[in-house]
Scaffold this motif. Structure first.
Motif, PDB file in Angstrom:
ATOM      1  N   PHE A  21      -6.524   0.609   5.226  1.00 59.90           N
ATOM      2  CA  PHE A  21      -7.326   0.140   6.354  1.00 59.90           C
ATOM      3  C   PHE A  21      -8.454   1.116   6.655  1.00 59.90           C
ATOM      4  O   PHE A  21      -9.598   0.706   6.910  1.00 59.90           O
ATOM      5  CB  PHE A  21      -6.432  -0.038   7.581  1.00 59.90           C
ATOM      6  N   VAL A  22      -8.156   2.417   6.643  1.00 65.61           N
ATOM      7  CA  VAL A  22      -9.195   3.424   6.887  1.00 65.61           C
ATOM      8  C   VAL A  22     -10.298   3.309   5.839  1.00 65.61           C
ATOM      9  O   VAL A  22     -11.492   3.357   6.170  1.00 65.61           O
ATOM     10  CB  VAL A  22      -8.581   4.842   6.875  1.00 65.61           C
ATOM     11  N   PHE A  23      -9.898   3.115   4.572  1.00 65.66           N
ATOM     12  CA  PHE A  23     -10.901   2.947   3.513  1.00 65.66           C
ATOM     13  C   PHE A  23     -11.751   1.701   3.768  1.00 65.66           C
ATOM     14  O   PHE A  23     -12.984   1.727   3.624  1.00 65.66           O
ATOM     15  CB  PHE A  23     -10.211   2.854   2.157  1.00 65.66           C
ATOM     16  N   ALA A  24     -11.081   0.589   4.144  1.00 70.81           N
ATOM     17  CA  ALA A  24     -11.813  -0.658   4.407  1.00 70.81           C
ATOM     18  C   ALA A  24     -12.777  -0.489   5.574  1.00 70.81           C
ATOM     19  O   ALA A  24     -13.912  -0.979   5.532  1.00 70.81           O
ATOM     20  CB  ALA A  24     -10.823  -1.791   4.686  1.00 70.81           C
ATOM     21  N   GLY A 244     -15.616  -7.458   5.382  1.00 65.81           N
ATOM     22  CA  GLY A 244     -14.412  -6.987   6.060  1.00 65.81           C
ATOM     23  C   GLY A 244     -13.273  -7.974   5.923  1.00 65.81           C
ATOM     24  O   GLY A 244     -12.116  -7.591   5.701  1.00 65.81           O
ATOM     25  N   LEU A 245     -13.588  -9.273   6.056  1.00 61.40           N
ATOM     26  CA  LEU A 245     -12.567 -10.295   5.884  1.00 61.40           C
ATOM     27  C   LEU A 245     -12.002 -10.263   4.467  1.00 61.40           C
ATOM     28  O   LEU A 245     -10.786 -10.388   4.266  1.00 61.40           O
ATOM     29  CB  LEU A 245     -13.149 -11.673   6.198  1.00 61.40           C
ATOM     30  N   PHE A 246     -12.869 -10.084   3.485  1.00 61.98           N
ATOM     31  CA  PHE A 246     -12.425 -10.009   2.085  1.00 61.98           C
ATOM     32  C   PHE A 246     -11.472  -8.826   1.889  1.00 61.98           C
ATOM     33  O   PHE A 246     -10.411  -8.962   1.268  1.00 61.98           O
ATOM     34  CB  PHE A 246     -13.650  -9.872   1.174  1.00 61.98           C
ATOM     35  N   LEU A 247     -11.849  -7.674   2.435  1.00 60.83           N
ATOM     36  CA  LEU A 247     -10.985  -6.504   2.310  1.00 60.83           C
ATOM     37  C   LEU A 247      -9.665  -6.717   3.051  1.00 60.83           C
ATOM     38  O   LEU A 247      -8.600  -6.284   2.591  1.00 60.83           O
ATOM     39  CB  LEU A 247     -11.701  -5.271   2.858  1.00 60.83           C
ATOM     40  N   GLY A 248      -9.735  -7.402   4.205  1.00 59.07           N
ATOM     41  CA  GLY A 248      -8.509  -7.698   4.942  1.00 59.07           C
ATOM     42  C   GLY A 248      -7.584  -8.595   4.154  1.00 59.07           C
ATOM     43  O   GLY A 248      -6.362  -8.401   4.148  1.00 59.07           O
ATOM     44  N   ARG A 249      -8.142  -9.582   3.486  1.00 57.70           N
ATOM     45  CA  ARG A 249      -7.305 -10.466   2.666  1.00 57.70           C
ATOM     46  C   ARG A 249      -6.702  -9.731   1.481  1.00 57.70           C
ATOM     47  O   ARG A 249      -5.574 -10.030   1.070  1.00 57.70           O
ATOM     48  CB  ARG A 249      -8.146 -11.651   2.183  1.00 57.70           C
ATOM     49  N   LEU A 250      -7.454  -8.784   0.954  1.00 61.65           N
ATOM     50  CA  LEU A 250      -6.875  -7.957  -0.103  1.00 61.65           C
ATOM     51  C   LEU A 250      -5.653  -7.201   0.416  1.00 61.65           C
ATOM     52  O   LEU A 250      -4.628  -7.104  -0.270  1.00 61.65           O
ATOM     53  CB  LEU A 250      -7.918  -6.964  -0.627  1.00 61.65           C
ATOM     54  N   GLY A 309       0.442 -20.989   3.811  1.00 63.77           N
ATOM     55  CA  GLY A 309       0.066 -21.952   4.831  1.00 63.77           C
ATOM     56  C   GLY A 309      -1.279 -22.599   4.587  1.00 63.77           C
ATOM     57  O   GLY A 309      -1.615 -23.593   5.222  1.00 63.77           O
ATOM     58  N   THR A 310      -2.059 -22.050   3.650  1.00 67.06           N
ATOM     59  CA  THR A 310      -3.376 -22.593   3.338  1.00 67.06           C
ATOM     60  C   THR A 310      -3.769 -22.141   1.943  1.00 67.06           C
ATOM     61  O   THR A 310      -3.244 -21.142   1.429  1.00 67.06           O
ATOM     62  CB  THR A 310      -4.419 -22.103   4.370  1.00 67.06           C
ATOM     63  N   ARG A 311      -4.660 -22.867   1.328  1.00 69.87           N
ATOM     64  CA  ARG A 311      -5.158 -22.472   0.010  1.00 69.87           C
ATOM     65  C   ARG A 311      -6.192 -21.373   0.172  1.00 69.87           C
ATOM     66  O   ARG A 311      -7.070 -21.463   1.017  1.00 69.87           O
ATOM     67  CB  ARG A 311      -5.774 -23.675  -0.705  1.00 69.87           C
ATOM     68  N   ARG A 312      -6.084 -20.352  -0.660  1.00 69.62           N
ATOM     69  CA  ARG A 312      -7.019 -19.242  -0.582  1.00 69.62           C
ATOM     70  C   ARG A 312      -7.072 -18.540  -1.921  1.00 69.62           C
ATOM     71  O   ARG A 312      -6.166 -18.665  -2.760  1.00 69.62           O
ATOM     72  CB  ARG A 312      -6.612 -18.268   0.520  1.00 69.62           C
ATOM     73  N   LEU A 313      -8.152 -17.774  -2.112  1.00 69.36           N
ATOM     74  CA  LEU A 313      -8.368 -17.107  -3.389  1.00 69.36           C
ATOM     75  C   LEU A 313      -7.324 -16.036  -3.652  1.00 69.36           C
ATOM     76  O   LEU A 313      -6.754 -15.956  -4.735  1.00 69.36           O
ATOM     77  CB  LEU A 313      -9.780 -16.494  -3.422  1.00 69.36           C
ATOM     78  N   MET A 314      -7.054 -15.199  -2.644  1.00 67.90           N
ATOM     79  CA  MET A 314      -6.092 -14.105  -2.803  1.00 67.90           C
ATOM     80  C   MET A 314      -4.779 -14.507  -2.147  1.00 67.90           C
ATOM     81  O   MET A 314      -4.631 -14.438  -0.920  1.00 67.90           O
ATOM     82  CB  MET A 314      -6.644 -12.816  -2.203  1.00 67.90           C
ATOM     83  N   ALA A 315      -3.846 -14.965  -2.948  1.00 62.44           N
ATOM     84  CA  ALA A 315      -2.602 -15.517  -2.435  1.00 62.44           C
ATOM     85  C   ALA A 315      -1.743 -14.431  -1.801  1.00 62.44           C
ATOM     86  O   ALA A 315      -1.650 -13.307  -2.301  1.00 62.44           O
ATOM     87  CB  ALA A 315      -1.825 -16.199  -3.558  1.00 62.44           C
ATOM     88  N   THR A 316      -1.116 -14.773  -0.677  1.00 62.23           N
ATOM     89  CA  THR A 316      -0.219 -13.846   0.006  1.00 62.23           C
ATOM     90  C   THR A 316       1.217 -13.957  -0.502  1.00 62.23           C
ATOM     91  O   THR A 316       2.063 -13.158  -0.117  1.00 62.23           O
ATOM     92  CB  THR A 316      -0.224 -14.123   1.518  1.00 62.23           C
ATOM     93  N   HIS A 317       1.496 -14.963  -1.319  1.00 62.82           N
ATOM     94  CA  HIS A 317       2.847 -15.179  -1.819  1.00 62.82           C
ATOM     95  C   HIS A 317       2.814 -15.323  -3.347  1.00 62.82           C
ATOM     96  O   HIS A 317       1.813 -15.804  -3.902  1.00 62.82           O
ATOM     97  CB  HIS A 317       3.446 -16.469  -1.236  1.00 62.82           C
ATOM     98  N   PRO A 318       3.885 -14.946  -4.018  1.00 64.24           N
ATOM     99  CA  PRO A 318       3.972 -15.246  -5.453  1.00 64.24           C
ATOM    100  C   PRO A 318       3.952 -16.758  -5.656  1.00 64.24           C
ATOM    101  O   PRO A 318       4.345 -17.520  -4.759  1.00 64.24           O
ATOM    102  CB  PRO A 318       5.336 -14.650  -5.849  1.00 64.24           C
TER     103      PRO A 318
END
Length: 652
Positions: A21-24, A244-250, A309-318
């Motif tokens: 987070f500090v880096f982001a 920032g949103l992109f880094l947060g999703r990462l 819960g939604t389609r997205r580029l960087m998936a939060t689940h396997p």
């Protein structure tokens, strides 16, 4: 990976998250600075004084520092604000998604089944009953757990999950969410939510600027070059904000994927039934609504959900298929098509639970309240290593026992736990000493502190509480916590104060009452003060607390002083093999034990694991375990935030 290793891994993940987070933040601050400085440099150029960006920054060092600190402060402030808001508990997260709390006295069969499953999980794992929320308008199959700790946790379930899943499948999903509660994932997830909001705030500010510019532009077209420049500046800032949103999703994806895989494995271990979790995932793949959540806030909680819960580029689940094969290596994708056909052709009534309403009060083979157990109050404990592995990881036997206990609780106490005021009276009734002079003193104290109405209600519940089996008392206590949270904060603070006063008036005896008061105190304080701070302590600096803890435990487990001393030595030797504090039982043991547990709770997970192993060596020294010892052990583990399931007789 046992409970202590999972806790240590959660701490390491939290530290890595903070570093990321500090880096982001640094990256976003640099990008925003460059946009602002370029805009200021361009504006000066329109006034006839243009400098290249690097030269402009060298000429205006004060502005550079001020803007940098301001941008960093905005991000950090937004993150802190969101974190403080979320400290109210998991119920706030559920409500932000449109969740409605499921009432403890609901007559809806699907909601009743959900509450029963959650309550059984609570009893089996030894943590308070979480609040349960229903996302009524969400047809996808999904769920989540949120909160800072088990005492202020909430579980949310979509309407689609209730109607599409049978009891075994729902149990698999709830076990997955309970693993998040037990593994320390919830606190990590809330920290991540706060950080994501901080990284998103720049984009939100840019959107606001664009709306304001549009209003000004529509009302007055005589703004010359200012309006186009402001639009370009706001759009550029919006693009940077989405960095920032992109880094947060990462961050979301990096943290969430491993924790979700771990939760699947823990859920299978919890229920010892991979079919329920597997079939729930298959139904998500086959269901028309999948696991989608339609509310706009889904992005902020994407990493908390049982399934995407939604389609997205960087998936939060396997991927679902990967999760299914990890649970069942023999999984065949054709099972999804078969499940889809069943869902399409299934009559609506099949979504109802097989038994409606509340099951029979007493399960077959379960002793009646107020009767002695056939084997007395002594059980043969499992091996110490087995119990250590059960901390935070209950199994099938605990689930089966929990269901019997839930069905055996008297209707009077069930009803008392369904309303905030009567739930408070029930907690106090459970915390009373055995009948006698001390109990009368405690009831007078309750009357003095909380009023005549509450003390009368406590007195009215005494007979029913006194008839409870020892194995029913802690579950009766734990199941009322979700209802107690509906009391005002002031009322809960008064309740803690009253419990503290009752503990001081408990006398030198009353082990069972002390245990219940201690459990009530720990969980209420955790709910009122969910964020704990302080550096981890080492075993070297808590020798005095170890002496108090092991002396009290050894003395209450052995009637003979010589055997108590030997049991004490057996446990303490595991922690201090060379020099050990001497065995000595303090006269005011309850007060000193409270203080000692408060310090021992600050041990690192690895040290807590060694401590629990040593405790088990003490209680198992004579090859027998009294119910008093078992209850005291559970209260100690609760004070250490190492939830211990009920100890089950290894010969049963």
């Amino acid at each position: 990976m046992n409970f202590f290793h999972r806790q240590a891994e959660a701490r390491r993940a939290s530290r890595r998250l903070v570093a990321a987070f500090v880096f982001a933040v640094i990256m976003v601050v640099i990008a925003v600075d460059l946009v602002i400085f370029a805009g200021l440099s361009f504006y000066q150029g329109t006034q006839g004084y243009y400098l290249p960006l690097r030269d402009w920054m060298a000429v205006h060092p004060g502005t550079v520092v001020a803007v940098t600190l301001a941008v960093a402060g905005i991000i950090a402030g937004a993150s802190l604000y969101k974190t403080v808001v979320l400290s109210g508990g998991g119920g706030l997260v559920a409500q932000s998604l449109g969740g409605v709390r499921v009432s403890a006295d609901t007559t809806d069969p699907l909601q009743r089944r959900l509450l029963n499953v959650v309550e059984e999980m609570s009893i089996a794992s030894g943590v308070p009953m979480p609040e349960v929320y229903l996302l009524e308008h969400e047809n996808g199959i999904n769920a989540f757990a949120a909160g800072h700790n088990p005492s202020n946790a909430a579980i949310g379930v979509t309407r689609g999950a209730l109607t599409a899943l049978d009891r075994a499948e729902l149990q698999g999903v709830i076990a997955h969410e309970f693993s998040h509660i037990l593994n320390g994932d919830m606190r990590l997830n809330l920290h991540l939510m706060g950080m994501l909001f901080g990284l998103l705030v720049i984009a939100l500010i840019a959107r606001t600027v664009l709306r304001l510019v549009a209003q000004v532009h529509g009302g007055d077209r005589r703004r010359g070059v200012i309006i186009p420049v402001a639009v370009v500046f706001a759009v550029t800032l919006l693009i940077v904000g989405y960095l920032g949103l992109f880094l947060g999703r990462l961050l979301q994806a990096a943290v969430s994927r491993r924790r979700e895989s771990l939760a699947d494995a823990s859920a299978v271990q919890f229920t010892r039934n991979p079919r329920g979790l597997r079939d729930a995932l298959i139904k998500i793949a086959a269901h028309a609504g999948g696991s989608r959540i339609r509310t706009l806030e889904v992005e902020q909680v994407a990493h908390m959900l049982f399934a995407p819960g939604t389609r997205r580029l960087m998936a939060t689940h396997p991927p679902l298929i990967k999760r299914l094969k990890a649970i069942d290596p023999r999984f065949d994708v054709r099972q999804i098509e078969a499940a889809r056909a069943r869902l399409i052709g299934r009559p609506r009534s099949h979504s109802q639970p097989q038994s409606q309403g509340r099951p029979q009060r007493r399960a077959a083979g379960w002793p009646q309240s107020g009767t002695a157990q056939t084997r007395g109050d002594v059980i043969r404990p499992p091996e110490a290593l087995v119990i250590v592995q059960q901390v935070g990881s209950p199994g099938t036997a605990h689930m089966q026992s929990a269901r019997k206990i839930r069905e055996s609780l008297p209707e009077t106490l069930i009803a008392a736990g369904q309303r905030p005021d009567s739930a408070r009276a029930l907690l106090l009734a459970l915390a009373l000493n055995a009948p006698g002079e001390v109990r009368e003193l405690q009831i007078r104290f309750i009357d003095q502190e909380l009023g005549t109405v509450i003390s009368a209600e406590v007195a009215g519940l005494q007979d029913e509480v006194d008839r409870l089996m020892p194995t029913q008392r802690i579950p009766a206590l734990l199941r009322g916590y979700a209802t107690l949270r509906q009391l005002s904060r002031e009322a809960r603070v008064e309740l803690v104060s009253c419990l503290n006063g009752m503990m001081q008036r408990g006398g030198k005896g009353g082990l069972h009452s002390y245990v219940l008061r201690k459990l009530a105190q720990v969980h209420l304080l955790d709910e009122l003060q969910p964020v704990r701070t302080g550096h981890a302590l080492s075993l070297r600096v808590v020798r005095g607390d170890i002496q108090v803890l092991f002396s009290v435990l050894a003395r209450h487990g052995h009637s003979d002083g010589v055997e108590a001393r030997r049991a004490y030595e057996a446990g303490v030797h595991h922690l201090y093999p060379r020099e050990r504090p001497a065995y000595a039982v303090p006269g005011d043991w309850a007060r000193l034990l409270d203080a000692s547990l408060g310090r021992l709770d600050r041990l690192a997970p690895a040290a807590k694991e060694r401590l629990v192993e040593a405790l088990l060596k003490t209680v198992a020294h004579d090859g027998r375990l009294t119910l008093g010892e078992a209850e005291l052990l559970r209260a100690i583990c609760a004070g250490l935030h190492c939830p211990l399931p009920p100890v089950i007789d290894s010969d049963a």
